[in-house]
Design an enzyme around this catalytic site. Sequence first.
Site, PDB file in Angstrom:
ATOM      1  N   ASP A  53       0.871  -1.176   0.000  1.00 35.42           N
ATOM      2  CA  ASP A  53       0.000   0.000   0.000  1.00 35.42           C
ATOM      3  C   ASP A  53       0.907   1.225   0.000  1.00 35.42           C
ATOM      4  O   ASP A  53       2.128   1.108   0.230  1.00 35.42           O
ATOM      5  CB  ASP A  53      -0.911   0.002   1.234  1.00 35.42           C
ATOM      6  CG  ASP A  53      -2.214   0.763   1.008  1.00 35.42           C
ATOM      7  OD1 ASP A  53      -3.266   0.121   0.964  1.00 35.42           O
ATOM      8  OD2 ASP A  53      -2.162   1.993   0.857  1.00 35.42           O
ATOM      9  N   ASP A  75       4.036   1.902  -4.440  1.00 41.03           N
ATOM     10  CA  ASP A  75       3.117   2.455  -5.430  1.00 41.03           C
ATOM     11  C   ASP A  75       3.153   1.509  -6.620  1.00 41.03           C
ATOM     12  O   ASP A  75       4.201   1.296  -7.226  1.00 41.03           O
ATOM     13  CB  ASP A  75       3.602   3.853  -5.829  1.00 41.03           C
ATOM     14  CG  ASP A  75       2.709   4.536  -6.861  1.00 41.03           C
ATOM     15  OD1 ASP A  75       2.019   3.824  -7.629  1.00 41.03           O
ATOM     16  OD2 ASP A  75       2.707   5.782  -6.923  1.00 41.03           O
ATOM     17  N   TYR A 168     -10.962   6.828 -15.592  1.00 37.52           N
ATOM     18  CA  TYR A 168     -11.225   5.659 -14.755  1.00 37.52           C
ATOM     19  C   TYR A 168     -11.934   4.569 -15.545  1.00 37.52           C
ATOM     20  O   TYR A 168     -11.534   3.394 -15.522  1.00 37.52           O
ATOM     21  CB  TYR A 168     -12.070   6.082 -13.550  1.00 37.52           C
ATOM     22  CG  TYR A 168     -12.397   4.972 -12.590  1.00 37.52           C
ATOM     23  CD1 TYR A 168     -11.462   4.525 -11.664  1.00 37.52           C
ATOM     24  CD2 TYR A 168     -13.661   4.370 -12.592  1.00 37.52           C
ATOM     25  CE1 TYR A 168     -11.767   3.506 -10.774  1.00 37.52           C
ATOM     26  CE2 TYR A 168     -13.972   3.353 -11.708  1.00 37.52           C
ATOM     27  CZ  TYR A 168     -13.031   2.927 -10.800  1.00 37.52           C
ATOM     28  OH  TYR A 168     -13.336   1.913  -9.923  1.00 37.52           O
ATOM     29  N   LYS A 172     -10.542   0.824 -16.554  1.00 40.76           N
ATOM     30  CA  LYS A 172     -11.225  -0.385 -16.099  1.00 40.76           C
ATOM     31  C   LYS A 172     -11.709  -1.242 -17.265  1.00 40.76           C
ATOM     32  O   LYS A 172     -11.745  -2.479 -17.158  1.00 40.76           O
ATOM     33  CB  LYS A 172     -12.385  -0.014 -15.171  1.00 40.76           C
ATOM     34  CG  LYS A 172     -11.949   0.590 -13.843  1.00 40.76           C
ATOM     35  CD  LYS A 172     -11.051  -0.353 -13.046  1.00 40.76           C
ATOM     36  CE  LYS A 172     -10.740   0.174 -11.651  1.00 40.76           C
ATOM     37  NZ  LYS A 172      -9.918  -0.763 -10.865  1.00 40.76           N
TER      38      LYS A 172
END
Length: 272
Positions: A53, A75, A168, A172
């Site tokens: 994380d 990252d 986004y 996706k």
Amino acid sequence: MNDHPIEAKEGMTDMRLPGLKGRKVVITAGAGGIGFAIARQLYAQGARVAICDVDADALKRASDALGGCIAEQADVSDDAAVEAFFDKVRAGLGGLDALVNNAGIAGPTGHLEDLTPDEWRRCVDICLTGQFLCARQAIPMIKASGGGALVNMGSAAAKHGYAYRTPYSAAKFGVIGLTQSLAKELGPDNIRVNAILPGIVEGPRMDGVIQARAEATGVSFEAMREEYLKNVSLRRMVSPDDVATTVAFLISDLGANLSGQSLAVDGNVETL
């Protein structure tokens, strides 16, 4: 990338799924939100988990809750950081059976012509390229284990165009292509590859998305929240634990013949 660690709903970890005990699993962005729910569910099932994380404090809390598991700050869009994390996994777990490509960000909200190239790249780098970087490290380890599973985190935005959230949605949709291609490529190696498409997941991150869209369209937060739920057949949000149990099923022996699928955990989102 994530909200703070959450508690699983009562009873969610009581269902014992065959094949998870001792299974070695990496969960990216595993210190909070959906990622922590997945890690917690798998840990409760007896799996050996490793998480990464960007939030160091959340990593410490999550690792403590997960029996002191491998927990590295990384990252997923950073090649070197990803490689260093998997080096730790290789040394600490001694192998790998499954990867949950969970890391992602909401990305910018606004008209496409108002977005900057840096905003676009950052969203795609984390939501799509990060999955590539992690998969290329994980796949040789999973092959060496004789097979296993990859679960890639998609979104309801991978089924529907998503106005004002174009980076986004585009990323996706790319996750679906990655998933279906890898399922074909890795099937002969006994590696199953599936995608999960969460819908409106309750929590601070979703609240932020709703607020940003409300501001972009000039309505109140409450009106926008109601608008989101009107587009869900069940008229409710899903929880991180709803997603986590589906991931656990796919990694378990019960999911042995599921591959190349994109499973919506969304209450049937009709449109976005």
